[in-house]
Write an enzyme that holds these catalytic residues in place. Structure first.
Site, PDB file in Angstrom:
ATOM      1  N   ASP A  45     -57.204   0.738  14.567  1.00  0.00           N
ATOM      2  CA  ASP A  45     -56.586   0.727  13.234  1.00  0.00           C
ATOM      3  C   ASP A  45     -56.565  -0.685  12.660  1.00  0.00           C
ATOM      4  OD1 ASP A  45     -56.068   3.447  13.045  1.00  0.00           O
ATOM      5  OD2 ASP A  45     -54.196   3.280  14.168  1.00  0.00           O
ATOM      6  N   GLY A  46     -56.326  -1.673  13.542  1.00  0.00           N
ATOM      7  CA  GLY A  46     -56.294  -3.073  13.098  1.00  0.00           C
ATOM      8  C   GLY A  46     -57.626  -3.489  12.480  1.00  0.00           C
ATOM      9  N   ASN A 122     -50.818  -0.276   5.101  1.00  0.00           N
ATOM     10  CA  ASN A 122     -49.733   0.225   5.952  1.00  0.00           C
ATOM     11  C   ASN A 122     -48.364  -0.092   5.370  1.00  0.00           C
ATOM     12  OD1 ASN A 122     -50.975   1.550   8.031  1.00  0.00           O
ATOM     13  ND2 ASN A 122     -50.828  -0.139   9.501  1.00  0.00           N
ATOM     14  N   GLU A 123     -48.075  -1.390   5.282  1.00  0.00           N
ATOM     15  CA  GLU A 123     -46.736  -1.784   4.845  1.00  0.00           C
ATOM     16  C   GLU A 123     -46.654  -3.268   4.546  1.00  0.00           C
ATOM     17  OE1 GLU A 123     -47.517  -3.117   8.183  1.00  0.00           O
ATOM     18  OE2 GLU A 123     -46.728  -1.207   8.833  1.00  0.00           O
ATOM     19  N   ARG A 148     -28.090  -7.131   4.306  1.00  0.00           N
ATOM     20  CA  ARG A 148     -28.020  -8.205   5.313  1.00  0.00           C
ATOM     21  C   ARG A 148     -28.521  -7.639   6.624  1.00  0.00           C
ATOM     22  NH1 ARG A 148     -23.557  -8.873   2.398  1.00  0.00           N
ATOM     23  NH2 ARG A 148     -23.027 -10.940   1.609  1.00  0.00           N
ATOM     24  N   ASP A 150     -31.995  -7.907   9.785  1.00  0.00           N
ATOM     25  CA  ASP A 150     -33.245  -8.542  10.237  1.00  0.00           C
ATOM     26  C   ASP A 150     -34.320  -8.500   9.162  1.00  0.00           C
ATOM     27  OD1 ASP A 150     -32.080  -9.074  12.604  1.00  0.00           O
ATOM     28  OD2 ASP A 150     -33.393  -7.811  13.836  1.00  0.00           O
ATOM     29  N   ALA A 185     -32.431  -3.317  11.481  1.00  0.00           N
ATOM     30  CA  ALA A 185     -31.142  -3.803  12.004  1.00  0.00           C
ATOM     31  C   ALA A 185     -30.230  -4.370  10.903  1.00  0.00           C
ATOM     32  CB  ALA A 185     -31.391  -4.854  13.091  1.00  0.00           C
TER      33      ALA A 185
END
Ligand code: NAD
Length: 266
Positions: A45-46, A122-123, A148, A150, A185
């Protein structure tokens, strides 16, 4: 028809690339790295993400197909044993085109710096450069929350099975023109509050992130990480452009999801 082949660079992928190239030349197809009608990515995929970024300025003229030399990929779904079949299909049959939505990212800078625009397959993820990410999240021009934590991950439907999935996001069928915002997170207590659920936005809704204090961010576009300084805002929406995949056989999305994550036994 003009073709190009991108390889992951390992010896197995390179051998396969040379083999496919010579088979396709035997069929009198033209090798053209600059203006290919079809790009064959050999690796994982990369490798397809890399090929997408290499040819992102001619998405309306180029179709992609992926061969995997490792484990089954989402974009790389042909196996090396099938390349003769694939070569004949490319050379002899008019192929079907499947289009998937992309994510548009526009980063604007303070002090009148020139904005930058990216497309992601992808993102895109946003994290603080050195500390907790604190950003105001606007949806469709309205304040939604102060985040707030990660970071935030904004993904396409076909990218929903990648990083987004690891963050507990939903898997979206790529026929849906949408983007998904997933938290990494987040800090949630009596003082700070975020929605806590992934959000799925339709094509006509924009998600905008605005810095609260710190204006330097680590922003990824697929596999590419970049440090952006003095950021004023980061805007996400479904792009007008789409990626086009050449399809030579049916391989339904939900089957790919099952084969990759549940079981590849019938
Ligand atoms: P990599 O080699 O570390 O690949 C990561 C894995 O993601 C590979 O197994 C690849 O097959 C898989 N993958 C990529 N796109 C996918 C998709 N659309 N659906 C399902 N699986 C997919 O890194 P890379 O090759 O440079 O790929 C970059 C991608 O890695 C990023 O776009 C991101 O989605 C993913 N990633 C995932 C995590 C995570 O799951 N925690 C963390 C960082 C990056």
């Amino acid at each position: 028809m003009k073709f190009a082949i991108t390889s992951k660079g390992d010896s197995r992928s390179n051998t396969l690339m040379h083999k496919m190239r010579s088979y396709l030349l035997d069929f009198e197809l033209v090798y053209d790295e600059e203006e290919p009608d079809i790009v064959i990515s050999v690796g994982g995929d990369g490798t397809l993400l890399y090929a997408f970024h290499r040819y992102s300025s001619r998405l309306d003229k180029t179709a992609f197909v992926g061969v995997h030399t490792g484990h089954l990929g989402f974009y790389a779904d042909w196996v090396p044993e099938e390349i003769e079949k694939l070569v004949i299909a490319i050379a002899k049959t008019p192929y079907q085109i499947i289009e998937y939505p992309l994510l548009e990212v526009i980063i604007r800078y303070q002090h009148g710096g020139k904005e930058t625009r990216y497309l992601a397959l992808n993102e895109s993820t946003v994290k603080g450069a050195e500390q907790t990410l604190v950003m105001d999240v606007e949806i469709r021009g309205q304040h939604f929350e102060r985040f707030r934590g990660d970071g935030l991950c904004i993904s396409t439907p076909s990218g929903s099975t990648a990083y987004n999935k690891a963050l507990g996001g939903a898997i979206l069928h790529p026929s849906l023109p949408a983007i998904q915002v997933a938290e990494m997170a987040s800090i949630n207590n009596r003082v700070f509050r975020t929605i806590g659920s992934p959000l799925i936005l339709p094509a006509h809704h924009t998600c905008m992130l605005k810095p609260v204090n710190e204006a330097d961010f680590q922003i990824t576009i697929d596999h590419l990480p970049l440090l952006h300084k003095d950021v004023k805002s980061i805007q996400f929406r479904v792009a007008d452009e789409k990626i086009r995949f050449a399809r030579f056989r049916p391989f339904p999305f939900w089957k790919r999801v099952r084969d990759s994550f549940v079981s590849d036994k019938d």
